[in-house]
Design a protein around this motif. Structure first.
Motif, PDB file in Angstrom:
ATOM      1  N   LEU A   1       9.129   1.886   8.927  1.00 16.69           N
ATOM      2  CA  LEU A   1       8.798   0.423   9.772  1.00 16.69           C
ATOM      3  C   LEU A   1       8.483   0.608  11.104  1.00 16.69           C
ATOM      4  CD1 LEU A   1      12.148  -1.066   8.537  1.00 16.69           C
ATOM      5  CD2 LEU A   1       9.990  -1.430   7.546  1.00 16.69           C
ATOM      6  N   ILE A   2       8.390   1.916  11.936  1.00 15.83           N
ATOM      7  CA  ILE A   2       8.151   2.184  13.288  1.00 15.83           C
ATOM      8  C   ILE A   2       6.574   2.659  13.111  1.00 15.83           C
ATOM      9  CG2 ILE A   2       8.645   3.522  15.181  1.00 15.83           C
ATOM     10  CD1 ILE A   2      11.594   3.703  13.949  1.00 15.83           C
ATOM     11  N   VAL A   3       6.236   3.256  12.419  1.00 17.60           N
ATOM     12  CA  VAL A   3       5.099   4.038  12.355  1.00 17.60           C
ATOM     13  C   VAL A   3       3.523   3.074  12.466  1.00 17.60           C
ATOM     14  CG1 VAL A   3       3.218   5.295  11.333  1.00 17.60           C
ATOM     15  CG2 VAL A   3       5.611   5.911  11.169  1.00 17.60           C
ATOM     16  N   PRO A   4       3.602   1.677  11.941  1.00 13.32           N
ATOM     17  CA  PRO A   4       2.583   0.821  11.994  1.00 13.32           C
ATOM     18  C   PRO A   4       1.973   0.437  13.478  1.00 13.32           C
ATOM     19  CG  PRO A   4       3.810   0.312  10.128  1.00 13.32           C
ATOM     20  CD  PRO A   4       4.679   1.313  10.877  1.00 13.32           C
ATOM     21  N   PHE A   5       3.302   0.390  14.268  1.00 15.27           N
ATOM     22  CA  PHE A   5       3.005  -0.125  15.572  1.00 15.27           C
ATOM     23  C   PHE A   5       2.204   0.841  16.477  1.00 15.27           C
ATOM     24  CE2 PHE A   5       6.573  -2.319  14.078  1.00 15.27           C
ATOM     25  CZ  PHE A   5       6.288  -3.622  14.768  1.00 15.27           C
ATOM     26  N   GLY A   6       2.622   2.138  16.558  1.00 17.88           N
ATOM     27  CA  GLY A   6       1.831   3.272  17.147  1.00 17.88           C
ATOM     28  C   GLY A   6       0.580   3.602  16.451  1.00 17.88           C
ATOM     29  N   GLY A   7       0.671   3.578  15.162  1.00 20.47           N
ATOM     30  CA  GLY A   7      -0.526   4.380  14.338  1.00 20.47           C
ATOM     31  C   GLY A   7      -1.678   3.325  14.555  1.00 20.47           C
ATOM     32  N   THR A   8      -1.421   1.934  14.741  1.00 21.00           N
ATOM     33  CA  THR A   8      -2.880   1.188  14.673  1.00 21.00           C
ATOM     34  C   THR A   8      -3.364   1.276  16.284  1.00 21.00           C
ATOM     35  OG1 THR A   8      -1.774  -0.561  13.589  1.00 21.00           O
ATOM     36  CG2 THR A   8      -3.396  -1.199  14.878  1.00 21.00           C
TER      37      THR A   8
ATOM     38  N   LYS B   1      -9.700  -8.854  13.061  1.00 25.77           N
ATOM     39  CA  LYS B   1      -9.944  -7.679  11.806  1.00 25.77           C
ATOM     40  C   LYS B   1      -8.837  -6.888  12.283  1.00 25.77           C
ATOM     41  CE  LYS B   1     -14.661  -8.276  10.603  1.00 25.77           C
ATOM     42  NZ  LYS B   1     -15.978  -7.677  10.726  1.00 25.77           N
ATOM     43  N   VAL B   2      -8.551  -6.389  13.638  1.00 31.34           N
ATOM     44  CA  VAL B   2      -7.602  -5.399  14.126  1.00 31.34           C
ATOM     45  C   VAL B   2      -6.126  -5.923  13.552  1.00 31.34           C
ATOM     46  CG1 VAL B   2      -6.429  -4.168  15.929  1.00 31.34           C
ATOM     47  CG2 VAL B   2      -9.145  -4.437  15.748  1.00 31.34           C
ATOM     48  N   ARG B   3      -5.875  -7.478  13.999  1.00 31.66           N
ATOM     49  CA  ARG B   3      -4.344  -7.845  13.705  1.00 31.66           C
ATOM     50  C   ARG B   3      -4.486  -7.967  12.128  1.00 31.66           C
ATOM     51  NH1 ARG B   3      -5.448 -13.387  15.961  1.00 31.66           N
ATOM     52  NH2 ARG B   3      -3.164 -13.931  14.958  1.00 31.66           N
ATOM     53  N   ALA B   4      -5.563  -8.134  11.353  1.00 25.86           N
ATOM     54  CA  ALA B   4      -5.342  -8.233   9.811  1.00 25.86           C
ATOM     55  C   ALA B   4      -4.978  -6.951   9.285  1.00 25.86           C
ATOM     56  CB  ALA B   4      -6.526  -8.863   9.142  1.00 25.86           C
ATOM     57  N   ALA B   5      -5.620  -5.782   9.900  1.00 25.45           N
ATOM     58  CA  ALA B   5      -5.509  -4.461   9.537  1.00 25.45           C
ATOM     59  C   ALA B   5      -3.865  -3.987   9.778  1.00 25.45           C
ATOM     60  CB  ALA B   5      -6.357  -3.587  10.146  1.00 25.45           C
ATOM     61  N   PHE B   6      -3.393  -4.397  11.113  1.00 22.74           N
ATOM     62  CA  PHE B   6      -2.027  -4.122  11.338  1.00 22.74           C
ATOM     63  C   PHE B   6      -1.115  -5.071  10.499  1.00 22.74           C
ATOM     64  CE2 PHE B   6       1.884  -5.786  13.205  1.00 22.74           C
ATOM     65  CZ  PHE B   6       2.591  -4.522  13.525  1.00 22.74           C
TER      66      PHE B   6
ATOM     67  N   ARG C   1       0.000  -9.248  16.512  1.00 22.14           N
ATOM     68  CA  ARG C   1       0.219 -10.800  15.756  1.00 22.14           C
ATOM     69  C   ARG C   1      -0.304 -10.795  14.532  1.00 22.14           C
ATOM     70  NH1 ARG C   1      -3.427 -13.973  19.808  1.00 22.14           N
ATOM     71  NH2 ARG C   1      -3.030 -15.480  18.217  1.00 22.14           N
ATOM     72  N   PRO C   2       0.476 -11.326  13.588  1.00 18.85           N
ATOM     73  CA  PRO C   2       0.021 -11.311  12.091  1.00 18.85           C
ATOM     74  C   PRO C   2      -1.442 -12.165  11.941  1.00 18.85           C
ATOM     75  CG  PRO C   2       2.483 -11.838  12.232  1.00 18.85           C
ATOM     76  CD  PRO C   2       1.868 -11.713  13.675  1.00 18.85           C
ATOM     77  N   ALA C   3      -2.110 -11.670  11.252  1.00 18.56           N
ATOM     78  CA  ALA C   3      -3.162 -12.484  10.516  1.00 18.56           C
ATOM     79  C   ALA C   3      -3.627 -12.196   9.157  1.00 18.56           C
ATOM     80  CB  ALA C   3      -4.372 -11.872  11.546  1.00 18.56           C
ATOM     81  N   PHE C   4      -3.923 -13.318   8.564  1.00 18.66           N
ATOM     82  CA  PHE C   4      -3.972 -13.011   7.107  1.00 18.66           C
ATOM     83  C   PHE C   4      -5.526 -13.459   6.627  1.00 18.66           C
ATOM     84  CE2 PHE C   4       0.428 -14.275   7.928  1.00 18.66           C
ATOM     85  CZ  PHE C   4       1.124 -13.210   7.256  1.00 18.66           C
ATOM     86  N   THR C   5      -6.288 -13.283   7.547  1.00 11.66           N
ATOM     87  CA  THR C   5      -7.858 -13.380   7.344  1.00 11.66           C
ATOM     88  C   THR C   5      -8.393 -11.970   7.185  1.00 11.66           C
ATOM     89  OG1 THR C   5      -8.536 -13.343   9.536  1.00 11.66           O
ATOM     90  CG2 THR C   5      -7.898 -15.572   8.627  1.00 11.66           C
ATOM     91  N   ASN C   6      -9.494 -11.950   6.317  1.00 12.18           N
ATOM     92  CA  ASN C   6     -10.298 -10.562   6.221  1.00 12.18           C
ATOM     93  C   ASN C   6      -9.290  -9.742   5.196  1.00 12.18           C
ATOM     94  OD1 ASN C   6     -12.786  -9.594   6.833  1.00 12.18           O
ATOM     95  ND2 ASN C   6     -11.547  -7.879   7.799  1.00 12.18           N
ATOM     96  N   TRP C   7      -8.584 -10.017   4.675  1.00 12.65           N
ATOM     97  CA  TRP C   7      -7.610  -9.158   3.788  1.00 12.65           C
ATOM     98  C   TRP C   7      -8.477  -8.494   2.709  1.00 12.65           C
ATOM     99  CZ3 TRP C   7      -1.708  -9.268   2.734  1.00 12.65           C
ATOM    100  CH2 TRP C   7      -1.052  -9.404   3.871  1.00 12.65           C
TER     101      TRP C   7
ATOM    102  N   GLY D   1       1.061   7.528   3.191  1.00 16.81           N
ATOM    103  CA  GLY D   1      -0.315   7.570   2.645  1.00 16.81           C
ATOM    104  C   GLY D   1      -0.341   6.153   2.147  1.00 16.81           C
ATOM    105  N   LEU D   2       0.351   5.621   1.416  1.00 21.83           N
ATOM    106  CA  LEU D   2       0.440   4.199   0.966  1.00 21.83           C
ATOM    107  C   LEU D   2       0.411   3.303   1.832  1.00 21.83           C
ATOM    108  CD1 LEU D   2       2.639   4.687  -2.521  1.00 21.83           C
ATOM    109  CD2 LEU D   2       0.016   3.973  -2.361  1.00 21.83           C
ATOM    110  N   ARG D   3       1.489   3.399   3.022  1.00 20.97           N
ATOM    111  CA  ARG D   3       1.565   2.567   4.029  1.00 20.97           C
ATOM    112  C   ARG D   3       0.209   2.129   4.745  1.00 20.97           C
ATOM    113  NH1 ARG D   3       1.173   2.943   8.624  1.00 20.97           N
ATOM    114  NH2 ARG D   3       0.733   4.963   8.833  1.00 20.97           N
ATOM    115  N   ASP D   4      -0.576   3.299   5.030  1.00 18.97           N
ATOM    116  CA  ASP D   4      -1.575   3.197   5.830  1.00 18.97           C
ATOM    117  C   ASP D   4      -2.582   2.516   5.214  1.00 18.97           C
ATOM    118  OD1 ASP D   4      -4.717   4.844   6.437  1.00 18.97           O
ATOM    119  OD2 ASP D   4      -3.514   4.114   8.244  1.00 18.97           O
ATOM    120  N   PHE D   5      -2.758   2.538   3.866  1.00 12.69           N
ATOM    121  CA  PHE D   5      -3.850   2.158   2.891  1.00 12.69           C
ATOM    122  C   PHE D   5      -5.335   1.812   3.340  1.00 12.69           C
ATOM    123  CE2 PHE D   5      -5.196  -1.667   0.286  1.00 12.69           C
ATOM    124  CZ  PHE D   5      -4.379  -1.375  -0.944  1.00 12.69           C
ATOM    125  N   GLY D   6      -5.663   3.085   3.889  1.00  7.77           N
ATOM    126  CA  GLY D   6      -6.856   3.296   4.390  1.00  7.77           C
ATOM    127  C   GLY D   6      -7.145   2.672   5.690  1.00  7.77           C
ATOM    128  N   VAL D   7      -6.363   2.086   6.003  1.00  8.62           N
ATOM    129  CA  VAL D   7      -6.585   1.081   7.433  1.00  8.62           C
ATOM    130  C   VAL D   7      -7.147   1.957   8.579  1.00  8.62           C
ATOM    131  CG1 VAL D   7      -5.547  -0.455   9.047  1.00  8.62           C
ATOM    132  CG2 VAL D   7      -5.220  -0.675   6.523  1.00  8.62           C
TER     133      VAL D   7
END
Length: 490
Positions: free
Chosen positions: A113-120, A66-71, A188-194, A46-52
């Motif tokens: 470490l695996i869940v974020p890829f499929g979850g997004t 925005k999708v990349r920033a969320a991931f 791909r990492p993105a650090f905008t819209n954080w 639940g913390l990992r998802d952070f409401g994304v």
């Protein structure tokens, strides 16, 4: 919604099979060890998802950046939590005086470490309303969990079979999502819209974290106070009582937030659909719980086995307590769709601390006392939720009573018919399958008859669903052209 229902029912069937296999091949202490470790993993997830996930669904103008920033947010939080788990694993094991928890925590950390890829990617599929593909992902994960747990338990891995099964489900689900929605640009990492993501996710994740911690608190408190056998019995009883919710609510939950958000953006009235939704949910949910209270013994014998009979009184108590929570599934999506995500956190901060104190205090007196505390806590929590909702969607208490009285009558008719069927079947100890079958048929007949007698709104909805089912063409799950879909910019 039909595709979502097929998804949830298939996953639930596979999960029940996994539970039945584990209950017969593993000792209660093994299952209790996994439940405590798994509870920590659920909180961390639940913390990992952070409401994304909610952010991506409700965002009006969703762009690739925005999708990349969320991931990126979810992956960074996953890495931090995985490291924290790895460092604190010995401390957690020492707190519960159970060395086996170290391995559980280590494997759970790898899963984070695996869940974020499929979850997004799954969230993007839900936004596209591609529930056919979502179903394939979820069923693949549940099936891999069943295969891994069964095989490893037979080979003698004990409690580790459950943990490795959970990790296998994460890997398979992520691979399936990548195959069905190959949007690798999102990684791909993105650090905008954080700032916007963190601002929204702060309220959402805090709400999710506190509520999840409260839901898992009984198991975690029992592990410390009464031991891991008690954890196993309570968790299995709670799992049985949550079957109606998983069978009814989870089938429509993925559709509720996108649907309510669309309605709220259009400025439509929310009062009538909200009360109508409560009427439909209570008439579907309450009879399940009433029947489970009557047939608790045969249900436990069939699903878990005779060695779990101590869970029967817990099932009966919790099934009655959970009646009050039938409308709760609408609270979070309704408030979020109205832009009141902050209210969800305020509601949690009002209701959960008191509930936690009561649960921990009652646990000192044993399993039955702690289960009985939910008879008071569940109605209190739902009352507080109604108070917050009425600020945004005005309705009176008589309005609520008019929405649910027919459901109460239908539940009474269904439960009485179920009790008659159980009495007709005879000894549940020696013929649990027959008792469960006859009781279920009688309950279904009582439900259908009562539905017609009181003219419940569910009758019309059944007609609509039947017509839709006849006309349904099983498509590939590809979103219609009119749906919002995020692809990389040219």
């Amino acid at each position: 919604m039909l595709l979502s229902a097929l998804d949830r029912y298939a996953v639930m069937a596979l999960s029940l099979t996994t539970t039945a296999v584990a209950a017969r091949l593993l000792a209660p202490a093994d299952i209790g060890t996994f439940v405590v470790g798994g509870a920590l993993f659920v909180i961390a997830d639940g913390l990992r998802d952070f409401g994304v996930g909610v952010y991506l669904i409700q965002e009006r103008d969703l762009t690739p950046i925005k999708v990349r920033a969320a991931f990126t947010v979810t992956f960074v939080s996953s890495c931090v939590l995985a490291c924290l788990f790895y460092v604190t694993a010995p401390t957690i094991a020492a707190f519960y005086d159970e060395a086996r928890l170290v391995n559980v925590v280590y494997i759970a950390a790898a899963g984070l470490l695996i869940v974020p890829f499929g979850g997004t990617l799954v969230v993007l599929m839900r936004r596209d309303m591609a529930f056919g593909r979502v179903a394939l992902v979820n069923v693949a994960g549940a099936a891999s969990n069943l295969v891994a747990v069964s095989l490893l338990a037979v080979l003698g891995f004990g409690y580790l079979s459950l943990v490795w099964g959970m990790l296998a489900a994460s890997v398979v689900s992520s691979l399936a999502a990548c195959l069905l929605r190959p949007s690798f640009w999102a990684f791909r990492p993105a650090f905008t819209n954080w700032a916007a993501i963190l601002r929204f996710g702060g309220y959402s994740s805090a709400t999710t974290l506190i509520n999840t911690a409260y839901q898992l608190l009984p198991q975690m408190a029992l592990g410390r106070i009464l031991g891991f056998d008690a954890v196993a019995f309570f968790s299995r009883a709670a799992m049985l009582c949550q079957l109606p919710e998983r069978g009814v609510v989870s089938a429509i939950q993925p559709v509720v937030l996108p649907a309510l958000s669309t309605r709220a953006r259009a400025g439509a009235d929310m009062r009538k659909p909200y009360l109508h939704g409560i009427a439909l949910m209570t008439v579907a949910h309450w009879p399940f719980l009433g029947g489970l209270a009557v047939m608790a013994e045969p249900a436990v014998r069939i699903l878990l086995g005779d060695q779990w009979l101590a869970a029967v009184p817990l099932v009966q108590i919790l099934s009655i307590a959970y009646l009050a929570l039938a409308p709760a599934f609408l609270t979070y999506p309704l408030l979020v769709s109205l832009g009141r995500v902050r209210d969800t956190l305020c509601l949690t901060l009002v209701s959960v601390p008191l509930s936690m104190v009561v649960v921990i205090g009652s646990a000192q007196f044993g399993l039955t006392a702690m289960s009985a505390s939910f008879l008071v806590l569940a109605p209190l929590q739902m009352y507080l939720a109604f108070r917050f909702i009425r600020r945004q969607v005005p309705f009176s208490w008589p309005d609520l009573a008019r929405a649910i009285w027919r459901s109460a009558v239908v539940t009474l008719g269904s439960t009485c018919a179920c009790a008659f069927g159980v009495a007709l079947a005879g000894d549940a100890a020696h013929r649990p399958a027959l008792t469960l079958l006859v009781g279920s048929i009688a309950a279904a007949a009582g439900w259908a008859g009562s539905l017609v007698i009181v003219r419940h709104p569910m009758r019309e909805e059944i007609g609509v669903v039947w017509s839709a089912a006849r006309a349904l063409r099983f498509a590939t799950g590809r979103a219609p052209a009119s749906r919002l879909r995020v692809e990389p910019a040219p």
